[in-house]
Motif scaffolding. Structure first.
Motif, short mmCIF file in Angstrom:
data_model
loop_
_atom_site.label_atom_id
_atom_site.label_comp_id
_atom_site.label_asym_id
_atom_site.label_seq_id
_atom_site.Cartn_x
_atom_site.Cartn_y
_atom_site.Cartn_z
N TRP A 1 -1.40 7.93 3.48
CA TRP A 1 -2.76 8.01 2.93
C TRP A 1 -2.88 9.14 1.92
O TRP A 1 -3.46 8.98 0.84
N THR B 1 6.10 3.20 -0.68
CA THR B 1 5.16 2.13 -0.36
C THR B 1 5.65 1.28 0.82
O THR B 1 6.84 1.27 1.15
N TRP C 1 -6.26 0.55 2.49
CA TRP C 1 -5.14 1.18 3.20
C TRP C 1 -5.15 0.77 4.68
O TRP C 1 -4.10 0.47 5.26
N ARG D 1 0.87 -1.18 0.00
CA ARG D 1 0.00 0.00 0.00
C ARG D 1 0.90 1.22 0.00
O ARG D 1 2.10 1.11 0.28
N GLN E 1 -10.57 2.85 -1.13
CA GLN E 1 -9.12 3.04 -0.88
C GLN E 1 -8.83 2.97 0.62
O GLN E 1 -7.84 2.37 1.04
N SER F 1 -2.29 1.32 -7.90
CA SER F 1 -2.05 0.76 -6.56
C SER F 1 -2.02 -0.75 -6.70
O SER F 1 -2.35 -1.29 -7.76
N PHE G 1 -1.62 8.18 -1.44
CA PHE G 1 -2.55 7.28 -2.14
C PHE G 1 -3.61 8.13 -2.83
O PHE G 1 -3.89 7.97 -4.03
#
Ligand SMILES: Cc1cc2nc3c(=O)[nH]c(=O)nc-3n(C[C@H](O)[C@H](O)[C@H](O)COP(=O)(O)OP(=O)(O)OC[C@H]3O[C@@H](n4cnc5c(N)ncnc54)[C@H](O)[C@@H]3O)c2cc1C
Length: 352
Positions: free
Chosen positions: A43, A89, A62, A39, A58, A333, A46
């Motif tokens: 956040w 990541t 996450w 991941r 998501q 992702s 992302f």
């Protein structure tokens, strides 16, 4: 992956389950993958990298991925890397064969060569539609045929079944994750080793000699250059390299070493390029956009329930993994992370 994960979890929760596998073997693209389950570390990263994705989906991935990875480890799947080695990541790399075997052993009854499903509750996890030229043509609309860089059975059967029952589609139906691969013959044992993952150091031209993408704009995952290549004539491009580019490193290898992996058919003598190469060019590789999985798919909620256009759920129908769209929209992702977390979420909801 999503199907085996869900089946293993359902059995752990004391439920009966049958896995219908269309192919001659289980594991799908997971078995062919590098198997890094990851991941974004942050956040906000992302969201920034996949801005058009559904934030609720998501967030689920996450927040639940670390537990999902711990669950895999608790099943005894050996970890190959404890970290991804990528500053953006976090996650772990597993051995794809051991992961497939462990999950399959816990998944219970598996019917190979089967694309039927007869249960009261059905989880669709057919791996998207990358292997269907017709669906790729309709939704992704590339300028030439994409090569398939994935297992051959993901032909959109889950998508078609759910749409026939009234399911809605997610955003990003024209997006996909893949790699630029040498424009030469290769087989499924070479999907990782032949990936030409150095676009960020190359100058990038199309068949018409147009420099259509600047190396500074290539994303770290290089997904954007692959999607852009798909829209050029014949879905092909030339990676053109000077000495400085060849000296750069991608993980433990130099770009020169990566270029050397390309079969001779894809190594284009400079005199044969369909354009005048920039001064200082030493090497050129013709690449073709190759699709691993689709990014758009069925619209689902956080419990992996398939949704209609009006947001209501379709009774007894779930979708997980890349059959479910709307997670990586606008970027990239981990497909394995999505399959793991949504497979667990679907199993737990169905068990309830
Ligand atoms: C070379 C390569 C490297 C990759 N590396 C990574 C990586 O490092 N990290 C990462 O996150 N992702 C990676 N991926 C992507 C990852 O493998 C996929 O995102 C992931 O496997 C998707 O999981 P899934 O369950 O949706 O589909 P799959 O794992 O492909 O499983 C789908 C299954 O459904 C079966 N099926 C299809 N149609 C039917 C039907 N009608 N009835 C019954 N069964 C059907 C298929 O045969 C297959 O077994 C890689 C993929 C490849 C090919």
């Amino acid at each position: 992956m999503a199907g085996l994960v869900a089946a293993a979890r359902l059995r752990e929760l004391g439920r009966d389950v049958v896995v219908h596998e269309k192919g001659t073997r289980v594991g799908g693209s997971m078995l062919l993958s590098s198997c890094v389950i990851w991941r974004h570390r942050d956040w906000d990263d992302f969201r920034r990298e996949c801005p058009a994705g559904d934030a609720r989906l998501q967030q689920l991935i996450w927040e639940r991925l670390d537990d999902g990875i711990a669950w895999l480890e608790s099943l005894g799947v050996p970890v190959v890397w404890q970290e991804t080695g990528n500053p953006h990541t976090t996650g772990k790399r597993f051995d794809p064969k051991a992961l497939t075997e462990t999950l399959a052993a816990r998944a219970g009854k598996i019917e190979l060569h089967s694309d039927g499903c007869s249960g009261e509750t059905t989880l669709l996890c057919t791996g998207g539609f990358a292997a269907s030229p017709a669906l790729v043509g309709r939704y992704v609309a590339p300028a030439g045929s994409l090569r398939l860089r994935a297992s051959p059975w993901s032909e959109g059967d889950g998508l078609c079944l759910a749409v026939d029952r009234g399911a809605a589609l997610s955003g990003g139906m024209d997006e996909f994750y893949g790699r630029n691969m040498p424009d030469a013959p290769w087989d499924e044992t070479q999907l990782v080793s032949l990936s030409q993952l150095y676009g960020r150091f190359a100058r990038i031209f199309d068949e018409d000699g147009i420099e259509f993408f600047q190396r500074d704009d290539v994303s770290w995952s290089e997904t954007n250059i692959v999607q852009a290549t798909a829209l050029r004539r014949d879905a092909k491009a030339y990676y053109v390299l000077d000495d400085e580019a060849l000296r750069q490193r991608v993980r433990e290898r130099t770009v020169a070493e990566l270029v050397a992996t390309a079969p001779p058919e894809a190594r284009v003598p400079l005199a044969d390029l369909p354009f005048d190469p920039p001064v200082g060019t030493v090497d050129a590789v013709r690449v073709i956009a190759s699709i691993t999985h689709t990014i758009g798919g069925l619209r689902v909620d956080e419990r992996a329930r398939v949704l209609r256009e009006d947001g209501t759920t379709l009774d007894g129908l779930y979708a997980a993994g890349v059959d479910a769209g709307g997670v990586a929209t606008g970027g990239y992702s981990s497909g394995l992370a999505q399959a793991l977390v949504q497979g667990l979420a679907a199993a737990e909801d169905a068990a309830r």
